[in-house]
Motif scaffolding. Sequence first.
Motif, mmCIF file in Angstrom:
data_model
loop_
_atom_site.group_PDB
_atom_site.id
_atom_site.type_symbol
_atom_site.label_atom_id
_atom_site.label_comp_id
_atom_site.label_asym_id
_atom_site.label_seq_id
_atom_site.Cartn_x
_atom_site.Cartn_y
_atom_site.Cartn_z
ATOM 1 N N ARG A 120 -63.969 42.139 25.208
ATOM 2 C CA ARG A 120 -63.124 41.171 25.900
ATOM 3 C C ARG A 120 -61.752 41.834 26.023
ATOM 4 O O ARG A 120 -61.230 42.370 25.045
ATOM 5 N N VAL A 121 -61.199 41.807 27.227
ATOM 6 C CA VAL A 121 -59.891 42.395 27.491
ATOM 7 C C VAL A 121 -58.965 41.279 27.945
ATOM 8 O O VAL A 121 -59.307 40.512 28.845
ATOM 9 N N LYS A 122 -57.802 41.189 27.303
ATOM 10 C CA LYS A 122 -56.810 40.174 27.661
ATOM 11 C C LYS A 122 -55.426 40.808 27.673
ATOM 12 O O LYS A 122 -55.176 41.734 26.903
ATOM 13 N N THR A 123 -54.555 40.293 28.519
ATOM 14 C CA THR A 123 -53.168 40.715 28.420
ATOM 15 C C THR A 123 -52.639 40.197 27.090
ATOM 16 O O THR A 123 -53.009 39.112 26.639
ATOM 17 N N CYS A 124 -51.810 41.007 26.449
ATOM 18 C CA CYS A 124 -51.286 40.644 25.130
ATOM 19 C C CYS A 124 -50.034 39.797 25.251
ATOM 20 O O CYS A 124 -49.227 39.973 26.149
ATOM 21 N N ASN A 125 -49.893 38.932 24.289
ATOM 22 C CA ASN A 125 -48.723 38.078 24.152
ATOM 23 C C ASN A 125 -47.882 38.682 23.040
ATOM 24 O O ASN A 125 -48.391 38.939 21.961
ATOM 25 N N ASP A 126 -46.590 38.891 23.277
ATOM 26 C CA ASP A 126 -45.727 39.507 22.252
ATOM 27 C C ASP A 126 -45.669 38.720 20.957
ATOM 28 O O ASP A 126 -45.483 39.274 19.901
ATOM 29 N N ASP A 127 -45.849 37.384 21.030
ATOM 30 C CA ASP A 127 -45.750 36.560 19.822
ATOM 31 C C ASP A 127 -46.931 36.769 18.892
ATOM 32 O O ASP A 127 -46.780 36.811 17.680
ATOM 33 N N ASN A 128 -48.132 36.888 19.459
ATOM 34 C CA ASN A 128 -49.331 37.019 18.636
ATOM 35 C C ASN A 128 -50.383 37.752 19.436
ATOM 36 O O ASN A 128 -51.214 37.156 20.081
ATOM 37 N N ASP A 129 -50.368 39.082 19.397
ATOM 38 C CA ASP A 129 -51.203 39.918 20.247
ATOM 39 C C ASP A 129 -52.684 39.602 20.152
ATOM 40 O O ASP A 129 -53.377 39.571 21.151
ATOM 41 N N GLU A 130 -53.207 39.382 18.993
ATOM 42 C CA GLU A 130 -54.644 39.240 18.842
ATOM 43 C C GLU A 130 -55.157 37.862 19.250
ATOM 44 O O GLU A 130 -56.325 37.698 19.508
ATOM 45 N N ASP A 131 -54.290 36.860 19.288
ATOM 46 C CA ASP A 131 -54.748 35.510 19.593
ATOM 47 C C ASP A 131 -54.433 35.082 21.009
ATOM 48 O O ASP A 131 -54.586 33.930 21.350
ATOM 49 N N ASN A 132 -53.990 35.980 21.857
ATOM 50 C CA ASN A 132 -53.643 35.626 23.229
ATOM 51 C C ASN A 132 -54.841 35.104 23.976
ATOM 52 O O ASN A 132 -55.909 35.549 23.945
#
Length: 132
Positions: A120-132
Amino acid sequence: MRAVLAALLLLAGPAAIGTDLPDSEGGLTYTAEGRASYYSSRLHGRRTASGEPYDESDMTAAHPSLPFGSRLCVTNLFNGRSTTVRVNDRGPFVRGRIIDVSLAAARELGMLRAGTARVRVKTCNDDNDEDN
């Protein structure tokens, strides 16, 4: 911009089609599931599409259309291992694959032996990269 991105994703084939939506800050979010592969060590030092040399120890990836510099959270769906990569190249150019990752990223994802993995590929969120 979204229309151009959608057109590029369609050209990349059905396996590369993900969901791309504007986020609350006007940026782009992306989610897709499919097969990932990793770069051969023979490519170490060669120029990527962004102009920088491929370094097998960097956490980088090739994606068909996302902007260079995009940070992506990649999760191996078989073993649950995740890592964050930065897009610096174009590809993969094998039908049915959605991303190529560096050797270091493949090691983090636990996919060296198999050579490919369903991810699964997702754009990362700076606040919580793994839970984006």
